[in-house]
Design an enzyme around this catalytic site. Sequence first.
Site, PDB file in Angstrom:
ATOM      1  N   LYS A   1      74.216  25.626 -12.435  1.00 32.86           N
ATOM      2  CA  LYS A   1      74.973  26.113 -11.270  1.00 32.86           C
ATOM      3  C   LYS A   1      76.331  25.403 -11.147  1.00 32.86           C
ATOM      4  O   LYS A   1      77.355  26.048 -10.960  1.00 32.86           O
ATOM      5  CB  LYS A   1      74.173  25.881  -9.973  1.00 32.86           C
TER       6      LYS A   1
ATOM      7  N   ARG B   1      72.473  14.668 -18.901  1.00 30.80           N
ATOM      8  CA  ARG B   1      73.693  14.990 -18.121  1.00 30.80           C
ATOM      9  C   ARG B   1      74.503  13.739 -17.797  1.00 30.80           C
ATOM     10  O   ARG B   1      73.964  12.712 -17.421  1.00 30.80           O
ATOM     11  CB  ARG B   1      73.307  15.675 -16.807  1.00 30.80           C
TER      12      ARG B   1
HETATM   13  P1  AP5 Z   1      72.343  19.244  -6.300  1.00 27.62           P
HETATM   14  O1  AP5 Z   1      73.422  18.320  -6.652  1.00 27.62           O
HETATM   15  O2  AP5 Z   1      72.667  20.580  -5.750  1.00 27.62           O
HETATM   16  O3  AP5 Z   1      71.389  19.375  -7.566  1.00 27.62           O
HETATM   17  P2  AP5 Z   1      70.482  20.586  -8.107  1.00 27.62           P
HETATM   18  O4  AP5 Z   1      70.461  21.850  -7.359  1.00 27.62           O
HETATM   19  O5  AP5 Z   1      69.179  19.927  -8.313  1.00 27.62           O
HETATM   20  O6  AP5 Z   1      71.212  21.044  -9.313  1.00 27.62           O
HETATM   21  P3  AP5 Z   1      71.803  20.174 -10.422  1.00 27.62           P
HETATM   22  O7  AP5 Z   1      73.148  19.651 -10.021  1.00 27.62           O
HETATM   23  O8  AP5 Z   1      70.807  19.126 -10.862  1.00 27.62           O
HETATM   24  O9  AP5 Z   1      71.868  21.197 -11.613  1.00 27.62           O
HETATM   25  P4  AP5 Z   1      72.880  22.396 -11.913  1.00 27.62           P
HETATM   26  O10 AP5 Z   1      72.131  23.678 -11.840  1.00 27.62           O
HETATM   27  O11 AP5 Z   1      74.125  22.291 -11.080  1.00 27.62           O
HETATM   28  O12 AP5 Z   1      73.165  22.113 -13.429  1.00 27.62           O
HETATM   29  P5  AP5 Z   1      74.494  21.556 -14.158  1.00 27.62           P
HETATM   30  O13 AP5 Z   1      75.542  22.599 -14.172  1.00 27.62           O
HETATM   31  O14 AP5 Z   1      74.872  20.204 -13.630  1.00 27.62           O
HETATM   32  O15 AP5 Z   1      71.346  18.561  -5.249  1.00 27.62           O
HETATM   33  C1  AP5 Z   1      70.914  17.226  -5.404  1.00 27.62           C
HETATM   34  C2  AP5 Z   1      70.045  16.834  -4.216  1.00 27.62           C
HETATM   35  O16 AP5 Z   1      70.831  16.918  -2.987  1.00 27.62           O
HETATM   36  C3  AP5 Z   1      68.836  17.741  -3.945  1.00 27.62           C
HETATM   37  O17 AP5 Z   1      67.715  17.339  -4.705  1.00 27.62           O
HETATM   38  C4  AP5 Z   1      68.627  17.528  -2.442  1.00 27.62           C
HETATM   39  O18 AP5 Z   1      67.983  16.314  -2.195  1.00 27.62           O
HETATM   40  C5  AP5 Z   1      70.046  17.429  -1.916  1.00 27.62           C
HETATM   41  N1  AP5 Z   1      70.585  18.728  -1.498  1.00 27.62           N
HETATM   42  C6  AP5 Z   1      71.637  19.395  -2.072  1.00 27.62           C
HETATM   43  N2  AP5 Z   1      71.853  20.560  -1.452  1.00 27.62           N
HETATM   44  C7  AP5 Z   1      70.918  20.653  -0.466  1.00 27.62           C
HETATM   45  C8  AP5 Z   1      70.602  21.651   0.484  1.00 27.62           C
HETATM   46  N3  AP5 Z   1      71.309  22.790   0.544  1.00 27.62           N
HETATM   47  N4  AP5 Z   1      69.579  21.427   1.336  1.00 27.62           N
HETATM   48  C9  AP5 Z   1      68.868  20.292   1.288  1.00 27.62           C
HETATM   49  N5  AP5 Z   1      69.108  19.304   0.391  1.00 27.62           N
HETATM   50  C10 AP5 Z   1      70.119  19.487  -0.490  1.00 27.62           C
HETATM   51  O19 AP5 Z   1      73.923  21.429 -15.649  1.00 27.62           O
HETATM   52  C11 AP5 Z   1      72.934  20.462 -15.966  1.00 27.62           C
HETATM   53  C12 AP5 Z   1      73.192  19.900 -17.374  1.00 27.62           C
HETATM   54  O20 AP5 Z   1      73.022  20.944 -18.340  1.00 27.62           O
HETATM   55  C13 AP5 Z   1      74.620  19.374 -17.595  1.00 27.62           C
HETATM   56  O21 AP5 Z   1      74.544  18.265 -18.446  1.00 27.62           O
HETATM   57  C14 AP5 Z   1      75.357  20.533 -18.293  1.00 27.62           C
HETATM   58  O22 AP5 Z   1      76.390  20.086 -19.145  1.00 27.62           O
HETATM   59  C15 AP5 Z   1      74.219  21.180 -19.081  1.00 27.62           C
HETATM   60  N6  AP5 Z   1      74.341  22.644 -19.172  1.00 27.62           N
HETATM   61  C16 AP5 Z   1      74.708  23.499 -18.184  1.00 27.62           C
HETATM   62  N7  AP5 Z   1      74.665  24.771 -18.640  1.00 27.62           N
HETATM   63  C17 AP5 Z   1      74.247  24.701 -19.938  1.00 27.62           C
HETATM   64  C18 AP5 Z   1      73.987  25.681 -20.948  1.00 27.62           C
HETATM   65  N8  AP5 Z   1      74.160  26.996 -20.709  1.00 27.62           N
HETATM   66  N9  AP5 Z   1      73.574  25.261 -22.167  1.00 27.62           N
HETATM   67  C19 AP5 Z   1      73.399  23.940 -22.419  1.00 27.62           C
HETATM   68  N10 AP5 Z   1      73.624  22.956 -21.512  1.00 27.62           N
HETATM   69  C20 AP5 Z   1      74.044  23.338 -20.269  1.00 27.62           C
END
Ligand code: AP5
Length: 216
Positions: free
Chosen positions: A15, A129
């Site tokens: 995302k 990551r």
């Molecule tokens: P938040 O920061 O929103 O984390 P998340 O939703 O768990 O999502 P991530 O940031 O872990 O993953 P992403 O989908 O963004 O993946 P990314 O692009 O980084 O939330 C963290 C915490 O905050 C929550 O647990 C909660 O406690 C709190 N919180 C946040 N919002 C909240 C809400 N609305 N309500 C309540 N609590 C809340 O990619 C991941 C990795 O994969 C990277 O290394 C990237 O380089 C790699 N990658 C990405 N795409 C690909 C691909 N296509 N192929 C290969 N590698 C890839």
Amino acid sequence: MPTYIVLLGPPGAGKGTQAKVLAEKFNLPHISSGDIFRENIKNGTELGKLANTYISQGELVPDDVTIAMIRERFSRSDCVNGAILDGFPRTPAQADALCEMLKEFDGRVNLVPFITAPVEVLIERLAGRWTCRTCGRVYHERFNPPKQHGICDADGGDLYQREDDKAETVVHRIEVYQKQTAPLIDYYKERGVLAEINGFAPIEEVSAQLMAAMKH
Ligand code: AP5
């Protein structure tokens, strides 16, 4: 008409990566609830201290706290033409609150790309990551490495690994997603705005699917 896009999907689906692409392409602000919480944690604010007690355990921050934070973000003028939302909403109560907030701008959620990937892929992605401490850009040590180890390509900032990306916390975050956030798939499907995106593909291919969904 303003354009509000909500990126939905489990932790590690991509995302944040894709939100940055869309925000740049459509010149819209990227609003990441996780980034705003992490900024508050870094600055030692009361909100940051409270949020950290939940984030470090892989739990969601309570709805009232999260909704108030996003409402404050929406009070800034850069949101009037639209926004790319990443990580918010994450519960049906947050989705209802967003709907009310957008009415103030004569806006609505126009599209919800739902990005998916198998659980083992999510775990591998989060384990590798690295995030820029200054601009928040994300890298992966294998799939999307920076040109220079530990240094952000965009602004030269230090790269760090998130505390909540530890293996046991990641597994719990995925469970929390299944229980509390996955109901939003039907929520937005019923409203006719959900677009399924296969996130188990190279980053550029996922971006191409998103661009195609934006045209519909
Ligand atoms: P938040 O920061 O929103 O984390 P998340 O939703 O768990 O999502 P991530 O940031 O872990 O993953 P992403 O989908 O963004 O993946 P990314 O692009 O980084 O939330 C963290 C915490 O905050 C929550 O647990 C909660 O406690 C709190 N919180 C946040 N919002 C909240 C809400 N609305 N309500 C309540 N609590 C809340 O990619 C991941 C990795 O994969 C990277 O290394 C990237 O380089 C790699 N990658 C990405 N795409 C690909 C691909 N296509 N192929 C290969 N590698 C890839």
